[in-house]
Design a protein around this motif. Structure first.
Motif, PDB file in Angstrom:
ATOM      1  N   TRP A   1       0.630  -1.380   0.014  1.00  0.00           N
ATOM      2  CA  TRP A   1       0.154   0.145  -0.041  1.00  0.00           C
ATOM      3  C   TRP A   1       1.004   1.320  -0.029  1.00  0.00           C
ATOM      4  O   TRP A   1       0.694   2.150  -0.827  1.00  0.00           O
ATOM      5  CB  TRP A   1      -0.906  -0.254   1.310  1.00  0.00           C
ATOM      6  CG  TRP A   1      -2.102   1.156   1.568  1.00  0.00           C
ATOM      7  CD1 TRP A   1      -3.080   1.047   0.761  1.00  0.00           C
ATOM      8  CD2 TRP A   1      -1.783   2.136   2.357  1.00  0.00           C
ATOM      9  NE1 TRP A   1      -3.671   2.589   1.093  1.00  0.00           N
ATOM     10  CE2 TRP A   1      -2.991   2.931   2.153  1.00  0.00           C
ATOM     11  CE3 TRP A   1      -0.891   2.433   3.419  1.00  0.00           C
ATOM     12  CZ2 TRP A   1      -3.238   3.867   2.855  1.00  0.00           C
ATOM     13  CZ3 TRP A   1      -1.399   3.587   3.979  1.00  0.00           C
ATOM     14  CH2 TRP A   1      -2.308   4.343   3.975  1.00  0.00           C
ATOM     15  N   VAL A   2       1.905   1.197   0.823  1.00  0.00           N
ATOM     16  CA  VAL A   2       2.782   2.427   0.966  1.00  0.00           C
ATOM     17  C   VAL A   2       3.708   2.603  -0.282  1.00  0.00           C
ATOM     18  O   VAL A   2       3.841   3.883  -0.952  1.00  0.00           O
ATOM     19  CB  VAL A   2       3.586   2.379   2.142  1.00  0.00           C
ATOM     20  CG1 VAL A   2       4.767   3.534   2.165  1.00  0.00           C
ATOM     21  CG2 VAL A   2       2.839   2.567   3.503  1.00  0.00           C
TER      22      VAL A   2
ATOM     23  N   THR B   1      -7.291   7.925  -0.710  1.00  0.00           N
ATOM     24  CA  THR B   1      -6.291   6.989  -1.020  1.00  0.00           C
ATOM     25  C   THR B   1      -6.590   5.443  -1.825  1.00  0.00           C
ATOM     26  O   THR B   1      -5.868   4.743  -1.709  1.00  0.00           O
ATOM     27  CB  THR B   1      -5.581   6.638   0.395  1.00  0.00           C
ATOM     28  OG1 THR B   1      -6.642   5.973   1.411  1.00  0.00           O
ATOM     29  CG2 THR B   1      -4.917   7.694   0.895  1.00  0.00           C
ATOM     30  N   GLY B   2      -7.993   5.672  -2.207  1.00  0.00           N
ATOM     31  CA  GLY B   2      -8.547   4.460  -2.966  1.00  0.00           C
ATOM     32  C   GLY B   2      -7.733   4.453  -4.192  1.00  0.00           C
ATOM     33  O   GLY B   2      -7.022   5.477  -4.800  1.00  0.00           O
TER      34      GLY B   2
ATOM     35  N   ILE C   1       1.120  13.292   2.173  1.00  0.00           N
ATOM     36  CA  ILE C   1       1.288  12.012   2.576  1.00  0.00           C
ATOM     37  C   ILE C   1       2.204  11.160   1.461  1.00  0.00           C
ATOM     38  O   ILE C   1       2.791  10.134   1.987  1.00  0.00           O
ATOM     39  CB  ILE C   1      -0.143  11.275   3.052  1.00  0.00           C
ATOM     40  CG1 ILE C   1      -0.936  11.016   1.980  1.00  0.00           C
ATOM     41  CG2 ILE C   1      -0.618  11.911   4.263  1.00  0.00           C
ATOM     42  CD1 ILE C   1      -2.043  10.267   2.425  1.00  0.00           C
TER      43      ILE C   1
END
Lengths: 297, 283
Positions: free
Chosen positions: B36-37, B52-53, B248
């Motif tokens: 994910w990251v 963040t999808g 982010i």
């Protein structure tokens, strides 16, 4: 280990002392001296700003035992150890039992579970703070699928410490898994062959052959994890900062803040002594329990 | 590395399959945060602001990584970490090999007592001595130097005990022959025994390097000037304004970038790293 003195070759000579001298000097100056100095400091009123104000006997210790924040950190640390140690043993043992073969598949899976262990605490906490983001994090997104909204573990008095425990287990599950794997490989194959001939069930084999054979390792891993998890620091400092309302502040963070933020060296040194003593006690208790079980069977 | 015998004799496919699915599920959970990251680190910050999808859909960008390269202190911190970790590794290998040989193979007055001292040192955690250690380095005014960052870890006894065990397992006959030829003790160690200990050196070297590279507590209290930060301390310092999460994607790129060196090391030296972490020389 105690056979060190007898196993050398050649006659004793002072010259041979030169081999160990460099390390012994480093050990004396950078480990033994600080241990002694720390014990002395814990009985002093020593403040980095105010300077040394003389010995105070047990005052630092009595102050600590009356300090609600310190007692809270003791409680948090013990809860954290109780949360993580069984998880390390159960998950580590499960992984070791499932991945104990030479196939490529198991080897790849072992790499996945071990991989995070090589990362530093700062990277791990950075990743997990992103995962724990309340509105866009991986956890929030996943929970939203099942209809759960608004969980922000980092600022929750109930979930802050468990959230840190999850990160910790995720981070260093590789160590217990590896230690259990090594122990499983020490079990002689003949025992399993005999069990297979007797058509012993999988569960009975696990309960009556595998687990008893690696009981020493289970105790060792438990002691190791207790000692390691008592030292919780970076994860708490960087994920929750010890909050909310001090509910996730561990002892080492208390030592850090007393010593390096408030500059009360005597007070911080005394807290270190208590941490050290608790760790030794917990490890001794665990070893004693393990030995008693050994004797009982 | 694993022996194949553990499950031998069990051909009940159903149980095996349930077990395997459980492990696979666990592995998916384990690797999800990393995937994910890494995935989102290639997404523009303004997109991540909203959601963040959509991790696999464009737009993608390298801007987050370009921003890291522009914020040049990260490189400087990496260099500091490398100097500290490599310095600790070389010095540890040197003094631990010497001491390990001394304890395993030679005799000298007071040997047993000194060895007990080394064993006892194993019980002392870093946190118990960090306050007095910091005071000592402050007295000699050494904080914010490489010497201060490197030195304290040299005292940890793990390396000496590992090398002692390893040297003890090497057959003494070769050495005895060389000693009869009246070679000096140090020459025997340097020319004959040390080359035999390469596997243990590799294990100890990787163990020391990893711990030095990932060390957090001591560099945090010793290096207070940003130019002396190691990567772990620098990254932590940059996280402090986390509350304002406009960037982010940038934070994710940082996590990936900082983890890259050890991850590459892990890919190449996995066998040694696993055995080093477990505290035994690789087989």
């Amino acid at each position: 280990m105690s056979g060190a003195a007898s196993s050398g070759i050649g006659r004793p000579s002072w010259a041979n002392l030169l081999f160990v001298l460099p390390y012994m000097l480093v050990l004396a100056v950078l480990l033994i001296a600080p241990v002694g100095l720390g014990m002395w400091l814990s009985f002093q009123d020593y403040d980095m700003l105010g300077g040394w104000a003389g010995g105070v006997g047990f005052e630092n210790f009595t102050n600590l035992l009356n300090d609600r924040i310190f007692l809270g950190t003791v409680r948090n640390t013990v809860i954290f150890v109780v949360l993580t140690t069984p998880a390390f043993i159960v998950i580590g043992l499960f992984l070791a039992l499932s991945l104990n073969d030479r196939t490529r598949r198991s080897s790849a899976l072992r790499s996945i579970f071990f991989g995070a262990s090589v990362l530093s605490v700062t990277i791990v906490t950075l990743v997990w703070r992103l995962v724990y983001l309340p509105d866009r994090g991986l956890l929030a997104d996943t929970l939203a699928i099942v209809g759960l909204h608004g969980l922000d573990p980092v600022v929750s008095e109930t979930y802050a410490l468990p959230a840190i425990a999850v990160v910790t287990v995720w981070w260093i599950i590789g160590l217990p898994m590896t230690l259990f794997l090594a122990a499983l490989q020490q079990i002689p194959a003949e025992i399993y062959e005999a069990a297979a001939l007797d058509r012993t069930s999988r569960w009975r084999t696990l309960l009556f052959i595998t687990l008893p054979s690696i009981r020493r390792t289970v105790v060792m891993v438990a002691v190791l994890e207790i000692i390691l998890q008592f030292q919780l620091f970076g994860q708490a400092l960087l994920i929750t900062g010890g909050g909310p309302n001090n509910r996730s502040r561990p002892m080492v963070q208390f030592i850090y803040e007393a010593g390096f933020r408030d500059l009360q060296l005597g007070f911080a040194a005394a807290a270190s002594q208590i941490l050290f003593a608790l760790m030794l006690l917990a490890a001794l208790a665990q070893m004693w329990l393990g030995r008693r079980q050994d004797g009982a069977s | 590395m694993a022996a194949p015998h553990a499950m031998r004799g069990y051909r009940n496919g159903f149980g095996d399959r349930v077990l395997f699915v459980a492990v696979l599920l666990l592995a998916a959970i384990w690797i999800a945060p990393i995937v994910w990251v890494v995935g989102l680190s290639f997404k523009p910050n303004d997109v991540l602001m909203r959601s963040t999808g959509g991790i696999v859909f464009p737009p993608f960008t390298l801007k987050n990584y370009a921003d890291i390269l522009a914020a040049s202190s990260v490189f400087h911190w990496m260099l500091n970490s490398a100097i500290v970790a490599i310095g600790q590794t070389i010095l540890t290998l040197l003094i631990a090999s010497l001491a390990g040989y001394g304890f395993a193979r030679t005799n000298f007055p007071g040997k047993r007592m000194l060895f007990v001292l080394v064993l006892a040192a194993l019980a002392v955690p870093e946190q118990a001595i960090i306050v007095p250690l910091h005071t000592m380095f402050a007295v000699v005014d050494l904080h914010n130097t490489y010497a201060a960052l490197i030195a304290p870890r040299l005292a940890f006894p793990f390396g000496v005990l590992l090398m002692t065990q390893y040297f003890r397992a090497i057959s003494p006959e070769i050495e005895e022959a060389a000693l009869l030829d009246s070679a000096s003790r140090f020459k025997v160690f340097w020319r004959i025994v040390l080359p035999l200990s390469i596997p243990a050196q590799a294990t100890l070297g990787i163990y020391t390097f990893l711990h030095g590279w990932n060390d957090y507590f001591w560099p945090l209290v010793s290096a207070t000037k940003p130019e002396m930060y190691t990567l772990t301390v620098g990254l932590a310092a940059m996280q402090t304004n986390f509350a304002q999460t406009e960037g982010i994607g940038f934070l994710m790129a940082q996590a990936v970038f900082a983890g890259l060196p050890v991850m590459i090391l892990y890919l190449f030296f996995q066998r040694y790293i696993v055995s080093a972490v477990a505290g035994a020389p690789a087989k």
